[in-house]
Design a protein around this motif. Structure first.
Motif, mmCIF file in Angstrom:
data_model
loop_
_atom_site.group_PDB
_atom_site.id
_atom_site.type_symbol
_atom_site.label_atom_id
_atom_site.label_comp_id
_atom_site.label_asym_id
_atom_site.label_seq_id
_atom_site.Cartn_x
_atom_site.Cartn_y
_atom_site.Cartn_z
ATOM 1 N N SER A 59 0.037 4.247 1.447
ATOM 2 C CA SER A 59 -0.581 4.768 2.430
ATOM 3 C C SER A 59 0.943 4.398 3.667
ATOM 4 O O SER A 59 0.931 5.424 4.462
ATOM 5 N N LYS A 60 1.569 3.252 3.807
ATOM 6 C CA LYS A 60 2.241 3.249 4.936
ATOM 7 C C LYS A 60 3.842 2.884 4.024
ATOM 8 O O LYS A 60 3.909 1.886 3.179
ATOM 9 N N PRO A 61 4.875 3.350 4.950
ATOM 10 C CA PRO A 61 6.630 2.899 4.690
ATOM 11 C C PRO A 61 6.363 1.326 4.314
ATOM 12 O O PRO A 61 6.231 0.270 5.100
ATOM 13 N N ILE B 235 -4.116 -5.592 16.450
ATOM 14 C CA ILE B 235 -4.582 -5.766 15.405
ATOM 15 C C ILE B 235 -6.826 -5.621 16.056
ATOM 16 O O ILE B 235 -7.599 -4.379 15.348
ATOM 17 N N HIS C 51 1.296 -1.359 -0.508
ATOM 18 C CA HIS C 51 -0.302 -0.593 -0.743
ATOM 19 C C HIS C 51 0.778 1.330 -0.021
ATOM 20 O O HIS C 51 1.740 1.310 0.654
ATOM 21 N N ASN D 16 -6.893 -2.004 17.094
ATOM 22 C CA ASN D 16 -7.331 -0.942 16.347
ATOM 23 C C ASN D 16 -8.694 -1.168 15.946
ATOM 24 O O ASN D 16 -9.367 -0.436 15.144
ATOM 25 N N PHE D 17 -9.737 -2.008 14.908
ATOM 26 C CA PHE D 17 -10.783 -3.019 14.211
ATOM 27 C C PHE D 17 -11.721 -2.018 15.564
ATOM 28 O O PHE D 17 -12.634 -1.223 15.102
ATOM 29 N N GLN E 142 -12.071 1.694 15.739
ATOM 30 C CA GLN E 142 -12.314 2.462 14.636
ATOM 31 C C GLN E 142 -14.064 2.277 14.520
ATOM 32 O O GLN E 142 -14.468 3.370 14.009
ATOM 33 N N GLU F 202 8.171 -1.143 6.823
ATOM 34 C CA GLU F 202 7.050 -0.868 7.789
ATOM 35 C C GLU F 202 6.453 -2.841 7.460
ATOM 36 O O GLU F 202 5.940 -3.875 8.646
#
Lengths: 123, 123
Positions: A8-10, A92, A6, A95-96, A99, A13
């Motif tokens: 959006s992320k380095p 995880i 993606h 985070n889920f 959100q 990582e």
DNA sequence: ATTAGTGTACTATTTGTATAGTACACTAAT
DNA sequence: ATTAGTGTACTATACAAATAGTACACTAAT
């Protein structure tokens, strides 16, 4: 070729995440050897410097150990691996749920939403 | 001041997520006015240009409408909002289950893990 | 008309990520 | 000793994100 990452992320990582998951799933076993920096760079179609950065990060986390001239190896400390698994799982889940709460769902709605989603996947 | 954003994702995207969630939760209502570019920049402690980029992105997605000299307003099309809600929910669920599968968990383990996590949060 | 508050546009600069290329240090096998 | 395969280090370059500052265009209220 298909994009593995993606934007959006380095990438370094994302590669670290991938490797941690391989370790957790047992594809890479404790004490086992990782692909070399150059091999991994080819595998994921990325510059060797980027992979090196990933390995450096993982080494800082005590997940792997790099030996000059030999390679990079998964830690033999199974407790480290176990704790990584728990940390990732918690991360995880956190985070889920965060959100979903931010979207306004209640605990029960979250559970129901997950169940529906998983059932739908099986159709 | 506390850091509002993660370093791994562009700030303008994170602000867009934040705003979409506010709309979904009903804090920002259809047709309602968003904070001005400059106000929002102060609110989230960021450069006005970054907020402008967020608003531009949201406008491209037909979520908001910017009116020169007046401000930026949430779309009046409630169907657009409803579909954004479904998209976000699906996206979050997909991302969550994908990661859990990558860690090696089964459907049942995922459900159980979520239930345990949510129960633990209530203690 | 003037003013304050909007969105918008532009240039310049800084920072982090990623790439490219090269070189060196170490280890194991020959 | 030589060689191949490792990790490691360094410089240079390109690009996107974010910041900083300035300016302009439009609207509504005065």
């Amino acid at each position: 070729m298909a994009e593995l990452f993606h934007s959006s992320k380095p990438i370094y990582e994302q590669i670290a995440e991938m490797i941690k998951k391989r370790i957790i799933r047992g594809e890479l076993t404790a004490g086992g050897k990782l692909p070399s920096v150059r091999e991994m760079a080819i595998e994921v179609n990325v510059n060797p410097n980027t992979v090196q950065r990933t390995y450096r990060e993982l080494e800082t986390m005590d997940i792997v150990e790099s030996k000059r001239g030999q390679g990079t190896f998964v830690t033999e400390d199974t407790e480290v691996i176990a704790s990584i698994r728990e940390e990732m799982k918690k991360e995880i889940l956190m985070n889920f749920t965060k959100q979903m709460f931010e979207m306004g769902y209640t605990k029960e709605e979250i559970k129901q939403g997950l169940t529906e989603y998983l059932n739908r996947k099986g159709e």
